[in-house]
Design a protein around this motif. Structure first.
Motif, PDB file in Angstrom:
ATOM      1  N   PRO A   2      39.911  25.690  42.722  1.00  0.00           N
ATOM      2  CA  PRO A   2      39.454  27.080  42.761  1.00  0.00           C
ATOM      3  C   PRO A   2      40.018  27.938  41.624  1.00  0.00           C
ATOM      4  CG  PRO A   2      40.980  26.628  44.554  1.00  0.00           C
ATOM      5  CD  PRO A   2      40.665  25.328  43.914  1.00  0.00           C
ATOM      6  N   LEU A  17      37.935  30.288  39.182  1.00  0.00           N
ATOM      7  CA  LEU A  17      38.211  31.726  39.252  1.00  0.00           C
ATOM      8  C   LEU A  17      38.378  32.296  37.849  1.00  0.00           C
ATOM      9  CD1 LEU A  17      38.921  34.246  40.943  1.00  0.00           C
ATOM     10  CD2 LEU A  17      41.302  33.539  40.777  1.00  0.00           C
ATOM     11  N   SER A  41      57.622  40.175  40.659  1.00  0.00           N
ATOM     12  CA  SER A  41      56.460  40.918  40.130  1.00  0.00           C
ATOM     13  C   SER A  41      56.757  42.408  40.046  1.00  0.00           C
ATOM     14  CB  SER A  41      55.223  40.724  41.001  1.00  0.00           C
ATOM     15  OG  SER A  41      55.389  39.715  41.915  1.00  0.00           O
ATOM     16  N   ILE A  88      56.691  45.015  36.797  1.00  0.00           N
ATOM     17  CA  ILE A  88      55.916  46.244  36.757  1.00  0.00           C
ATOM     18  C   ILE A  88      56.837  47.437  36.471  1.00  0.00           C
ATOM     19  CG2 ILE A  88      54.517  47.824  38.147  1.00  0.00           C
ATOM     20  CD1 ILE A  88      53.401  45.363  39.592  1.00  0.00           C
ATOM     21  N   ASN A 138      53.870  33.840  38.954  1.00  0.00           N
ATOM     22  CA  ASN A 138      53.692  34.028  40.386  1.00  0.00           C
ATOM     23  C   ASN A 138      53.069  32.791  41.029  1.00  0.00           C
ATOM     24  OD1 ASN A 138      53.782  35.831  42.730  1.00  0.00           O
ATOM     25  ND2 ASN A 138      51.576  35.504  42.677  1.00  0.00           N
ATOM     26  N   ARG A 172      32.171  31.221  52.604  1.00  0.00           N
ATOM     27  CA  ARG A 172      33.280  30.301  52.473  1.00  0.00           C
ATOM     28  C   ARG A 172      33.653  30.000  51.024  1.00  0.00           C
ATOM     29  NH1 ARG A 172      33.850  26.455  56.135  1.00  0.00           N
ATOM     30  NH2 ARG A 172      34.499  27.471  58.020  1.00  0.00           N
ATOM     31  N   LEU A 173      32.606  29.668  50.234  1.00  0.00           N
ATOM     32  CA  LEU A 173      32.855  29.194  48.882  1.00  0.00           C
ATOM     33  C   LEU A 173      33.494  30.285  48.043  1.00  0.00           C
ATOM     34  CD1 LEU A 173      32.480  26.750  47.120  1.00  0.00           C
ATOM     35  CD2 LEU A 173      30.318  27.705  46.346  1.00  0.00           C
ATOM     36  N   LEU A 174      32.924  31.484  48.122  1.00  0.00           N
ATOM     37  CA  LEU A 174      33.447  32.599  47.349  1.00  0.00           C
ATOM     38  C   LEU A 174      34.889  32.874  47.757  1.00  0.00           C
ATOM     39  CD1 LEU A 174      32.591  34.561  45.207  1.00  0.00           C
ATOM     40  CD2 LEU A 174      31.912  36.166  46.975  1.00  0.00           C
ATOM     41  N   THR A 210      37.177  30.665  48.939  1.00  0.00           N
ATOM     42  CA  THR A 210      38.097  29.694  48.320  1.00  0.00           C
ATOM     43  C   THR A 210      38.312  30.039  46.856  1.00  0.00           C
ATOM     44  OG1 THR A 210      36.189  28.297  48.783  1.00  0.00           O
ATOM     45  CG2 THR A 210      38.347  27.380  49.249  1.00  0.00           C
ATOM     46  N   LEU A 211      37.255  30.535  46.237  1.00  0.00           N
ATOM     47  CA  LEU A 211      37.341  30.881  44.825  1.00  0.00           C
ATOM     48  C   LEU A 211      38.293  32.064  44.622  1.00  0.00           C
ATOM     49  CD1 LEU A 211      36.007  29.804  42.300  1.00  0.00           C
ATOM     50  CD2 LEU A 211      34.237  31.523  42.555  1.00  0.00           C
ATOM     51  N   LEU A 212      38.213  33.058  45.509  1.00  0.00           N
ATOM     52  CA  LEU A 212      38.996  34.288  45.315  1.00  0.00           C
ATOM     53  C   LEU A 212      40.412  34.188  45.882  1.00  0.00           C
ATOM     54  CD1 LEU A 212      36.354  37.063  45.963  1.00  0.00           C
ATOM     55  CD2 LEU A 212      37.315  36.295  43.810  1.00  0.00           C
ATOM     56  N   PRO A 220      43.074  32.345  45.272  1.00  0.00           N
ATOM     57  CA  PRO A 220      44.179  32.418  44.306  1.00  0.00           C
ATOM     58  C   PRO A 220      44.333  33.813  43.693  1.00  0.00           C
ATOM     59  CG  PRO A 220      42.617  30.679  43.706  1.00  0.00           C
ATOM     60  CD  PRO A 220      42.068  31.351  44.904  1.00  0.00           C
ATOM     61  N   LEU A 221      43.227  34.525  43.541  1.00  0.00           N
ATOM     62  CA  LEU A 221      43.315  35.882  42.987  1.00  0.00           C
ATOM     63  C   LEU A 221      44.097  36.782  43.939  1.00  0.00           C
ATOM     64  CD1 LEU A 221      42.436  38.011  40.871  1.00  0.00           C
ATOM     65  CD2 LEU A 221      40.479  38.467  42.314  1.00  0.00           C
ATOM     66  N   ALA A 264      46.289  35.909  46.068  1.00  0.00           N
ATOM     67  CA  ALA A 264      47.685  35.484  46.146  1.00  0.00           C
ATOM     68  C   ALA A 264      48.512  36.043  44.990  1.00  0.00           C
ATOM     69  CB  ALA A 264      47.785  33.969  46.185  1.00  0.00           C
ATOM     70  N   THR A 265      47.881  36.195  43.810  1.00  0.00           N
ATOM     71  CA  THR A 265      48.665  36.669  42.661  1.00  0.00           C
ATOM     72  C   THR A 265      48.383  38.130  42.337  1.00  0.00           C
ATOM     73  OG1 THR A 265      46.957  35.705  41.291  1.00  0.00           O
ATOM     74  CG2 THR A 265      49.019  34.518  41.403  1.00  0.00           C
ATOM     75  N   TYR A 298      49.048  41.113  43.487  1.00  0.00           N
ATOM     76  CA  TYR A 298      50.082  42.143  43.419  1.00  0.00           C
ATOM     77  C   TYR A 298      51.170  41.832  42.408  1.00  0.00           C
ATOM     78  CZ  TYR A 298      47.780  44.757  46.953  1.00  0.00           C
ATOM     79  OH  TYR A 298      46.842  45.509  47.608  1.00  0.00           O
ATOM     80  N   ALA A 299      51.071  40.671  41.759  1.00  0.00           N
ATOM     81  CA  ALA A 299      51.997  40.388  40.670  1.00  0.00           C
ATOM     82  C   ALA A 299      51.484  40.985  39.363  1.00  0.00           C
ATOM     83  CB  ALA A 299      52.173  38.882  40.518  1.00  0.00           C
ATOM     84  N   ILE A 300      50.204  41.365  39.348  1.00  0.00           N
ATOM     85  CA  ILE A 300      49.603  41.872  38.117  1.00  0.00           C
ATOM     86  C   ILE A 300      49.921  43.358  37.973  1.00  0.00           C
ATOM     87  CG2 ILE A 300      47.407  42.318  36.958  1.00  0.00           C
ATOM     88  CD1 ILE A 300      46.310  39.886  38.522  1.00  0.00           C
ATOM     89  N   PRO A 301      50.432  43.765  36.815  1.00  0.00           N
ATOM     90  CA  PRO A 301      50.696  45.193  36.625  1.00  0.00           C
ATOM     91  C   PRO A 301      49.383  45.963  36.490  1.00  0.00           C
ATOM     92  CG  PRO A 301      51.558  43.896  34.780  1.00  0.00           C
ATOM     93  CD  PRO A 301      50.804  42.966  35.643  1.00  0.00           C
ATOM     94  N   PHE A 329      45.963  48.492  33.310  1.00  0.00           N
ATOM     95  CA  PHE A 329      44.530  48.718  33.121  1.00  0.00           C
ATOM     96  C   PHE A 329      44.196  50.194  32.975  1.00  0.00           C
ATOM     97  CE2 PHE A 329      44.566  44.611  35.292  1.00  0.00           C
ATOM     98  CZ  PHE A 329      43.763  43.895  34.440  1.00  0.00           C
TER      99      PHE A 329
END
Lengths: 248, 249
Positions: A9, A13, A184, A188, A233, B84-86, B88-90, B92-93, B95-96, B98-101, B105
């Motif tokens: 995935p 993604l 994280s 930030i 992460n 379901r498929l979407l 599984t795809l999302l 990992p996003l 999960a990470t 809140y680590a992204i500042p 943006f």
């Protein structure tokens, strides 16, 4: 198709996000965005200059010191409060509430205390990171089964031995989650700290680029930060899950 | 009861110490004015209404970001629960995420949307919405299969099913999401205002700081702390009351 996506995935993604980015670029145009390929190329070019590495080193140093402070102070606060049921109950709401504060509002105070420069960045990063580490450590301590404490008391462990050989190993998975989130948030916080009252670092670079409306720099620095944060992460998350497996 | 007393002490004692240190000039007023003076300053500010416009602006933007994130978060969570498929795809996003500042943006939003309210609301929304999606998903996941079958046996329509079965069951999870969303909406909006904007509490604090105007800056910081802590604690109390009632049934 379905099975290949489910097997991997993360890869799909990334492909999807890149595609969305490209589409967004076609929609809003060159004045606001840079397409993915150009951003990557520009970042690669930046990474070949010594000036850019200077900024990275500056941010990296501030971040590592801030993270070390977050972990040590967070563990100390969490353990000190968590080892006693009473103090845990008294202070837990304060810790939880401090998690919901927009810490950026405290930034001027940090600057007034530390002045402009490295210490202020470090302090601001640490303010962000210490709270989650403390919260998770505190929660981890209260999740340790009471029978462990009774066994330790029966063996007449000293307080230090209790922490070292009972509390820490039993609470490790939760503490690790706290450190992952602390990582994280410290990043930030450090970047935010650099955006104001700082003369170097990636945050400073972002802030000057905003002033100059330099989209190339904004996008490549943002990309770099997102890449680093997401990669670390993901690795920490993997380790986190491994710790939680029985017998892990 | 004793715990409440200790909590009070844990607030009052450090404040008293600060007050003494400030009064004796051990902490210079240029660094931190005495707590009592900050409180009086805040009181005067509210009475004069100097910053009412900024307060209203910030609260409106927080409410917008929060409302949007709850509506979109629940809808997206419910949709992802089916797709379901979407999902599984999302995953990992999420999960990470809140680590992204996210603040990184903000400059882009400024360029795209200009210096209006949209960039601040968008930052608050972006921070808040994912916690709402994730909470909705875990709420729906926790629904036992038998509760999916029962409404079918009773031939309830989709609206009735959601109203009578799904929503009540997933409510505690949704509430967790709501609590997080409101905190994130505050953090996002005020942070964005602080970085660059022309109105709002974050902007006023930044402005006061740039002018070294401690008599304005500290009361405003206190106001932000009071608002976010009060909102957080009252939601927490409400949540606990709801859970206690649930436990008794």
């Amino acid at each position: 198709m379905r099975r290949t996506i489910e097997a991997n995935p993360s890869l799909f993604l990334v492909i999807m996000l890149l595609a969305l980015w490209q589409i967004l670029f076609w929609l809003v145009g060159r004045n606001a965005l840079l397409p993915p390929l150009e951003t990557i190329l520009y970042l690669a070019r930046l990474l070949q200059t010594a000036r850019f590495w200077g900024h990275i080193a500056e941010t990296g140093t501030a971040f590592i010191v801030a993270l070390a402070i977050s972990i040590v102070a967070g563990l100390a606060i969490g353990l000190a409060l968590g080892i006693n049921r009473m103090t845990a109950e008294v202070f837990e709401p304060f810790l939880l509430a401090s998690n919901s504060i927009p810490k950026i509002a405290l930034y001027p105070i940090v600057l007034l205390i530390f002045g402009i420069g490295m210490p202020a960045k470090i302090a601001f990063g640490a303010i962000h990171g210490v709270v989650p580490v403390a919260i998770f450590t505190l929660a981890a301590c209260s999740n340790v089964p009471p029978i462990f404490f009774r066994a330790a008391a029966a063996m007449r462990l000293t307080r230090w031995d209790l922490i070292r050989s009972v509390l820490l190993p039993a609470a490790l998975p939760d503490i690790f989650s706290g450190i992952r989130i602390g990582f994280s948030l410290t990043l930030i916080g450090t970047i935010l700290g650099e955006m104001f009252g700082s003369q170097s670092g990636l945050g400073y670079l972002l802030m000057t680029a905003i002033g100059l409306q330099n989209i190339q720099v904004i996008m490549s620095v943002t990309l770099l930060l997102v890449l680093v944060a997401a990669t670390v992460n993901t690795l920490l998350l993997k380790q986190d899950r491994r710790l939680r497996q029985p017998g892990g | 009861m004793r715990i409440v007393l200790y909590r009070l002490l844990a607030v009052v004692l450090p404040l008293a110490l600060l007050e003494i240190l400030c009064r004796n000039q051990i902490i210079k007023p240029l660094t931190l004015p005495a707590p009592s003076r900050i409180v009086l300053g805040l009181w005067a500010m509210i009475e004069n209404g100097t910053f009412n416009a900024a307060i209203v602006k910030t609260l409106t933007n927080v409410a917008l970001a929060f409302g949007l994130s709850v509506v979109v978060g629940i809808a997206a969570g419910a949709a992802l629960h089916r797709a379901r498929l979407l999902r599984t795809l999302l995953e990992p996003l999420f999960a990470t995420y809140y680590a992204i500042p996210i603040y990184a943006f903000y400059p882009l939003f400024l360029i795209v949307f200009g210096l209006g309210d949209a960039p601040q609301v968008l930052i608050g929304f972006m921070l808040a919405v994912v916690s709402m999606i994730v909470s909705t998903l875990s709420g729906l996941d926790s629904l036992p299969p038998v509760l999916a079958k029962t409404p079918r046996v009773f031939q309830l329509g989709p609206v009735e099913t959601i109203r009578r079965v799904t929503l009540p069951y997933a409510a505690p999870y949704l509430f967790t999401g709501v609590k997080l969303a409101i905190a994130y909406a505050f953090i996002g909006v005020i942070g964005a205002e602080f970085i660059m904007s022309s109105t709002g509490l974050g902007y006023e604090i930044r402005f006061a700081y740039d002018n070294l105007d401690n008599n304005v800056m500290y009361p405003l910081i206190l106001l932000i702390l009071l608002i976010s802590v009060t909102v957080n604690m009252s939601l927490d109390r409400w949540d606990r009351a709801l859970q206690a009632r649930r436990g008794r049934v």
